[in-house]
Design a protein around this motif. Structure first.
Motif, PDB file in Angstrom:
ATOM      1  N   ARG A 176      -4.902   6.743   4.894  1.00  0.00           N
ATOM      2  CA  ARG A 176      -6.229   6.672   4.582  1.00  0.00           C
ATOM      3  C   ARG A 176      -7.012   5.778   5.452  1.00  0.00           C
ATOM      4  N   PHE A 177      -6.359   4.339   5.038  1.00  0.00           N
ATOM      5  CA  PHE A 177      -6.920   3.000   5.586  1.00  0.00           C
ATOM      6  C   PHE A 177      -6.916   3.208   7.029  1.00  0.00           C
ATOM      7  N   MET A 178      -5.783   3.768   7.986  1.00  0.00           N
ATOM      8  CA  MET A 178      -5.722   3.644   9.179  1.00  0.00           C
ATOM      9  C   MET A 178      -6.825   4.743   9.815  1.00  0.00           C
ATOM     10  N   GLN A 179      -6.986   5.924   9.153  1.00  0.00           N
ATOM     11  CA  GLN A 179      -7.848   6.891   9.491  1.00  0.00           C
ATOM     12  C   GLN A 179      -9.257   6.305   9.477  1.00  0.00           C
ATOM     13  N   LEU A 180      -9.643   5.682   8.406  1.00  0.00           N
ATOM     14  CA  LEU A 180     -10.843   5.065   8.238  1.00  0.00           C
ATOM     15  C   LEU A 180     -11.176   4.045   9.400  1.00  0.00           C
ATOM     16  N   TRP A 181     -10.272   3.114   9.458  1.00  0.00           N
ATOM     17  CA  TRP A 181     -10.323   1.936  10.635  1.00  0.00           C
ATOM     18  C   TRP A 181     -10.444   2.859  11.939  1.00  0.00           C
ATOM     19  N   ALA A 182      -9.545   3.760  12.357  1.00  0.00           N
ATOM     20  CA  ALA A 182      -9.682   4.242  13.837  1.00  0.00           C
ATOM     21  C   ALA A 182     -11.152   4.941  13.738  1.00  0.00           C
ATOM     22  N   ASP A 183     -11.731   5.475  12.623  1.00  0.00           N
ATOM     23  CA  ASP A 183     -12.995   6.103  12.845  1.00  0.00           C
ATOM     24  C   ASP A 183     -14.261   5.182  12.547  1.00  0.00           C
ATOM     25  N   GLY A 184     -13.959   3.949  12.241  1.00  0.00           N
ATOM     26  CA  GLY A 184     -14.892   2.927  12.399  1.00  0.00           C
ATOM     27  C   GLY A 184     -15.387   2.824  10.924  1.00  0.00           C
ATOM     28  N   GLY A 185     -14.642   3.545   9.813  1.00  0.00           N
ATOM     29  CA  GLY A 185     -15.439   3.532   8.661  1.00  0.00           C
ATOM     30  C   GLY A 185     -14.755   2.227   7.965  1.00  0.00           C
ATOM     31  N   PHE A 186     -15.185   1.009   8.423  1.00  0.00           N
ATOM     32  CA  PHE A 186     -14.850  -0.344   7.999  1.00  0.00           C
ATOM     33  C   PHE A 186     -14.992  -0.598   6.492  1.00  0.00           C
ATOM     34  N   LEU A 187     -16.068  -0.070   5.821  1.00  0.00           N
ATOM     35  CA  LEU A 187     -16.308  -0.264   4.502  1.00  0.00           C
ATOM     36  C   LEU A 187     -15.390   0.435   3.509  1.00  0.00           C
TER      37      LEU A 187
ATOM     38  N   ALA B   5     -12.416   1.200   4.735  1.00  0.00           N
ATOM     39  CA  ALA B   5     -11.110   0.495   4.818  1.00  0.00           C
ATOM     40  C   ALA B   5     -10.968  -0.809   3.796  1.00  0.00           C
ATOM     41  N   LEU B   6     -12.206  -1.586   3.915  1.00  0.00           N
ATOM     42  CA  LEU B   6     -11.973  -2.875   3.221  1.00  0.00           C
ATOM     43  C   LEU B   6     -12.240  -2.564   1.697  1.00  0.00           C
ATOM     44  N   ARG B   7     -12.577  -1.236   1.062  1.00  0.00           N
ATOM     45  CA  ARG B   7     -12.599  -0.729  -0.156  1.00  0.00           C
ATOM     46  C   ARG B   7     -11.268  -0.596  -0.722  1.00  0.00           C
ATOM     47  N   ILE B   8     -10.257  -0.318   0.325  1.00  0.00           N
ATOM     48  CA  ILE B   8      -8.782   0.189  -0.113  1.00  0.00           C
ATOM     49  C   ILE B   8      -8.208  -1.224  -0.191  1.00  0.00           C
ATOM     50  N   LEU B   9      -8.347  -2.399   0.608  1.00  0.00           N
ATOM     51  CA  LEU B   9      -7.922  -3.383   0.740  1.00  0.00           C
ATOM     52  C   LEU B   9      -8.416  -4.056  -0.514  1.00  0.00           C
ATOM     53  N   ARG B  10      -9.659  -4.028  -1.026  1.00  0.00           N
ATOM     54  CA  ARG B  10      -9.889  -4.777  -2.207  1.00  0.00           C
ATOM     55  C   ARG B  10      -9.332  -4.298  -3.583  1.00  0.00           C
ATOM     56  N   ARG B  11      -8.958  -3.086  -3.479  1.00  0.00           N
ATOM     57  CA  ARG B  11      -8.623  -2.368  -4.477  1.00  0.00           C
ATOM     58  C   ARG B  11      -7.124  -2.754  -4.677  1.00  0.00           C
ATOM     59  N   ARG B  12      -6.388  -2.887  -3.597  1.00  0.00           N
ATOM     60  CA  ARG B  12      -5.160  -3.660  -3.678  1.00  0.00           C
ATOM     61  C   ARG B  12      -4.901  -4.648  -3.752  1.00  0.00           C
ATOM     62  N   ARG B  13      -5.992  -5.730  -3.628  1.00  0.00           N
ATOM     63  CA  ARG B  13      -5.944  -7.026  -3.814  1.00  0.00           C
ATOM     64  C   ARG B  13      -5.909  -7.187  -5.422  1.00  0.00           C
ATOM     65  N   LEU B  14      -6.876  -6.418  -6.053  1.00  0.00           N
ATOM     66  CA  LEU B  14      -7.080  -6.185  -7.451  1.00  0.00           C
ATOM     67  C   LEU B  14      -5.909  -5.909  -8.258  1.00  0.00           C
ATOM     68  N   ASP B  15      -5.332  -4.894  -7.566  1.00  0.00           N
ATOM     69  CA  ASP B  15      -3.968  -4.500  -8.311  1.00  0.00           C
ATOM     70  C   ASP B  15      -2.929  -5.491  -8.239  1.00  0.00           C
ATOM     71  N   LEU B  16      -2.808  -6.261  -7.175  1.00  0.00           N
ATOM     72  CA  LEU B  16      -1.994  -7.455  -6.922  1.00  0.00           C
ATOM     73  C   LEU B  16      -2.229  -8.492  -7.936  1.00  0.00           C
ATOM     74  N   LEU B  17      -3.442  -8.910  -8.163  1.00  0.00           N
ATOM     75  CA  LEU B  17      -3.976 -10.012  -9.115  1.00  0.00           C
ATOM     76  C   LEU B  17      -3.490  -9.612 -10.544  1.00  0.00           C
ATOM     77  N   GLU B  18      -3.729  -8.136 -10.701  1.00  0.00           N
ATOM     78  CA  GLU B  18      -3.209  -7.836 -12.186  1.00  0.00           C
ATOM     79  C   GLU B  18      -1.944  -8.072 -12.328  1.00  0.00           C
ATOM     80  N   GLU B  19      -1.094  -7.660 -11.421  1.00  0.00           N
ATOM     81  CA  GLU B  19       0.249  -7.898 -11.469  1.00  0.00           C
ATOM     82  C   GLU B  19       0.647  -9.369 -11.736  1.00  0.00           C
TER      83      GLU B  19
ATOM     84  N   LEU C 158       0.920  -1.236  -0.094  1.00  0.00           N
ATOM     85  CA  LEU C 158      -0.022   0.072  -0.050  1.00  0.00           C
ATOM     86  C   LEU C 158       0.890   1.196  -0.024  1.00  0.00           C
ATOM     87  N   SER C 159       0.383   2.230  -0.702  1.00  0.00           N
ATOM     88  CA  SER C 159       1.168   3.455  -0.846  1.00  0.00           C
ATOM     89  C   SER C 159       0.885   4.269   0.833  1.00  0.00           C
TER      90      SER C 159
END
Length: 80
Positions: free
Chosen positions: A30-41, A43-57, A23-24
Motif C-alpha cells: 500500500r505504501f509503495m502504491q501510494l508513493w508511486a501515485d504521489g499519495g504522500f499523505l 504514505a506518511l500516515r502508514i509510516l506514522r501508524r507504524r511508528r506509533l506501533d513501535l513506540l507502544e512496543e 511493515l506487513s
C-alpha cells in the motif's frame, strides 16, 4: 542514470528499508502504491501508524523492565 532507473533504484532501497521496520506485506504494498501515485499523505500516515506501533512496543517492554527491576530491588533488600 536515467529517470526510470533512478526511480527503480530508489524504490528498491525504500522497499528494503521499509521491510526492516516491520511493515506487513500489505502495508508495504500500500505504501509503495501510494508513493508511486504521489499519495504522500497516505504514505506518511502508514509510516506514522507504524511508528506509533513501535513506540507502544517500546513502552510495553519498558514496563516489563521496570517490573523486573522492582523484583530485583525487593530481592536485594530482602523485602520480597
Amino acid at each position: 542514470m536515467n529517470k526510470t532507473a533512478k526511480h527503480e533504484e530508489t524504490a528498491a532501497v525504500l522497499t528494503a528499508s521499509l521491510k526492516s521496520t516491520g511493515l506487513s506485506g500489505e502495508e508495504l504494498a500500500r505504501f509503495m502504491q501510494l508513493w508511486a501515485d504521489g499519495g504522500f499523505l497516505g504514505a506518511l500516515r502508514i509510516l506514522r501508524r507504524r511508528r506509533l506501533d513501535l513506540l507502544e512496543e517500546i513502552h510495553s517492554r519498558q514496563k516489563m523492565i521496570d517490573l523486573i527491576d522492582c523484583i530485583i530491588h525487593k530481592i536485594r533488600t530482602d523485602s520480597l
